[in-house]
Design a protein around this motif. Structure first.
Motif, PDB file in Angstrom:
ATOM      1  N   ARG A  44     112.978 -45.652 -43.542  1.00 45.53           N
ATOM      2  CA  ARG A  44     111.950 -44.909 -44.300  1.00 45.53           C
ATOM      3  C   ARG A  44     110.617 -45.641 -44.244  1.00 45.53           C
ATOM      4  NH1 ARG A  44     111.755 -40.571 -47.100  1.00 45.53           N
ATOM      5  NH2 ARG A  44     110.173 -40.231 -48.722  1.00 45.53           N
ATOM      6  N   ILE A  52     107.039 -44.280 -42.905  1.00 45.95           N
ATOM      7  CA  ILE A  52     105.800 -44.348 -43.694  1.00 45.95           C
ATOM      8  C   ILE A  52     104.716 -45.057 -42.891  1.00 45.95           C
ATOM      9  CG2 ILE A  52     104.716 -45.360 -45.737  1.00 45.95           C
ATOM     10  CD1 ILE A  52     107.390 -44.938 -47.205  1.00 45.95           C
ATOM     11  N   ARG A 107     104.527 -36.112 -48.170  1.00 41.35           N
ATOM     12  CA  ARG A 107     105.235 -36.998 -49.098  1.00 41.35           C
ATOM     13  C   ARG A 107     105.197 -38.447 -48.623  1.00 41.35           C
ATOM     14  NH1 ARG A 107     108.885 -32.588 -49.498  1.00 41.35           N
ATOM     15  NH2 ARG A 107     110.234 -33.508 -47.880  1.00 41.35           N
ATOM     16  N   LEU A 108     105.315 -38.657 -47.319  1.00 40.03           N
ATOM     17  CA  LEU A 108     105.275 -40.022 -46.791  1.00 40.03           C
ATOM     18  C   LEU A 108     103.900 -40.663 -47.001  1.00 40.03           C
ATOM     19  CD1 LEU A 108     107.273 -39.508 -43.464  1.00 40.03           C
ATOM     20  CD2 LEU A 108     108.047 -40.723 -45.515  1.00 40.03           C
ATOM     21  N   LYS A 138     101.776 -39.874 -49.375  1.00 39.60           N
ATOM     22  CA  LYS A 138     101.668 -40.116 -50.813  1.00 39.60           C
ATOM     23  C   LYS A 138     102.463 -41.351 -51.221  1.00 39.60           C
ATOM     24  CE  LYS A 138     102.403 -37.926 -55.317  1.00 39.60           C
ATOM     25  NZ  LYS A 138     102.884 -36.713 -56.024  1.00 39.60           N
ATOM     26  N   GLU A 139     103.682 -41.503 -50.660  1.00 36.92           N
ATOM     27  CA  GLU A 139     104.505 -42.659 -50.990  1.00 36.92           C
ATOM     28  C   GLU A 139     103.850 -43.951 -50.504  1.00 36.92           C
ATOM     29  OE1 GLU A 139     109.059 -44.353 -50.303  1.00 36.92           O
ATOM     30  OE2 GLU A 139     108.575 -42.249 -49.842  1.00 36.92           O
ATOM     31  N   GLU A 161     101.419 -44.875 -53.085  1.00 38.07           N
ATOM     32  CA  GLU A 161     102.067 -45.355 -54.306  1.00 38.07           C
ATOM     33  C   GLU A 161     102.623 -46.762 -54.142  1.00 38.07           C
ATOM     34  OE1 GLU A 161     104.899 -42.271 -54.915  1.00 38.07           O
ATOM     35  OE2 GLU A 161     103.484 -40.949 -55.966  1.00 38.07           O
ATOM     36  N   ARG A 162     103.074 -47.092 -52.933  1.00 38.58           N
ATOM     37  CA  ARG A 162     103.615 -48.436 -52.668  1.00 38.58           C
ATOM     38  C   ARG A 162     102.502 -49.464 -52.427  1.00 38.58           C
ATOM     39  NH1 ARG A 162     109.074 -48.970 -50.415  1.00 38.58           N
ATOM     40  NH2 ARG A 162     110.247 -47.024 -50.677  1.00 38.58           N
TER      41      ARG A 162
END
Length: 327
Positions: free
Chosen positions: A11, A15, A45-46, A48-49, A52-53
């Motif tokens: 994952r 990303i 989504r990737l 956005k993640e 966030e990370r």
């Protein structure tokens, strides 16, 4: 290093790949989806993640970054709604003032609405803004002087400046038939009681926007000293009083307070408190000799917006910092 399962690793790889394609290669999310075989929602989504990370750090590099930083610093130090800083393009004050006037003109047009009243003081800065105006439509506005004036100099004749501004905007102008200074406090009372003067100043008080120059008092080419209120010894007297600058014909000290000077009680025009009450007060200036006067006006809280050039802006900021450290 923290350990990751194979699923986590894969994952993170996705990303990383998506972020590089989006931010480094400049591909849209739709293009990434097509190239990778991932769905558009998955790509979204990737991305956005990744945010966030904390994997994405965005920086903006601009050749004008120093101007923007100075604008922020001036706005903070001078308690301004906004500072507008243009590049210093010449050693000649007039050249820089032309550039500043253009920026002030653009700002005025972006904030001007039909039905507004604009009041103007005298000053070379106000004239520079008016000369630079190039509206692309007519404005249903009214322009009025903020003070009485002196004929003979284009930059002290507020009736001329008001008429010029109204002409540029295709609005209407009112004139004030009174000098900037009365001969005595009694004469001031008489002049202010005249209906024609009273009505113009009432319109000025109700203005949505004020545009004002910022005058030096202890330098060559001082607008204040050109108002014919000066006589031999005036400069030394102003120095003794601690006069730092002039705003709408009122003398201020370095703290932005009214000087104890007789002419301050004989001004035909808005008071400084009335200027402060106008929703948008714009000051226009350029030149090192305007640094102390402008800092004084900012310390008094009389301006909402300042338009100046970079060299002058840095000088103003230095004065504000020096005074702050001296408190």
């Amino acid at each position: 290093m923290a350990s990751h399962s194979n699923d986590d690793f894969e994952r993170l790889r996705k990303i990383h790949r998506v972020l590089v394609m989006h931010y480094v290669e400049g591909l849209s999310q739709a293009e990434i989806a097509k190239r990778t075989g991932l769905s558009h929602p998955t790509v979204n989504r990737l991305v956005k993640e990744g945010h966030e990370r904390g994997y994405v750090q965005i920086s903006v590099r601009s050749p004008l970054q120093s101007l923007f930083s100075l604008e922020e610093a001036l706005a903070a130090a001078g308690a301004l709604k906004e500072a507008i800083v243009t590049p210093t393009v010449s050693d000649q004050e007039e050249v820089n003032l032309t550039t500043v006037g253009r920026a002030a003109a653009d700002y005025l047009l972006s904030n001007l609405r039909d039905g507004d009243t604009i009041c103007v003081s005298g000053g070379r800065g106000v004239d520079a803004m008016i000369q630079a105006l190039a509206p692309n439509r007519a404005y249903d506005v009214t322009v009025v002087p903020a003070t009485g004036g002196i004929q003979g100099e284009y930059f002290t004749d507020v009736n001329h400046l008001a008429a010029q501004l109204a002409h540029k905007l295709q609005g209407k102008a009112f004139q004030i038939h009174a000098p900037v200074f009365a001969a005595s406090r009694e004469e001031r009372g008489v002049l202010l009681s005249l209906q024609s003067v009273r009505e113009v100043l009432a319109r000025a008080r109700d203005a949505a926007i004020a545009v004002t120059g910022i005058g030096s008092v202890l330098a060559d080419r001082s607008t204040y000293l050109s108002l014919r209120a000066a006589n031999p010894g005036t400069e030394s007297e102003l120095s003794r009083l601690g006069a730092a600058g002039e705003l709408v014909a009122h003398l201020l000290d370095r703290r932005g307070r009214l000087c104890d000077y007789p002419l301050n009680e004989r001004v035909i025009g808005l008071t400084l408190d009335e200027l402060k009450a106008i929703p948008l007060a714009i000051g226009v200036c350029a030149g090192a000799r305007k640094a102390v006067p402008t800092a004084s006006a900012l310390r008094g809280g009389f301006l909402d917006v300042l338009a100046t050039d970079e060299a002058t802006g840095n000088e103003i900021l230095d004065v504000l910092k020096d005074e702050s450290h001296g408190n």
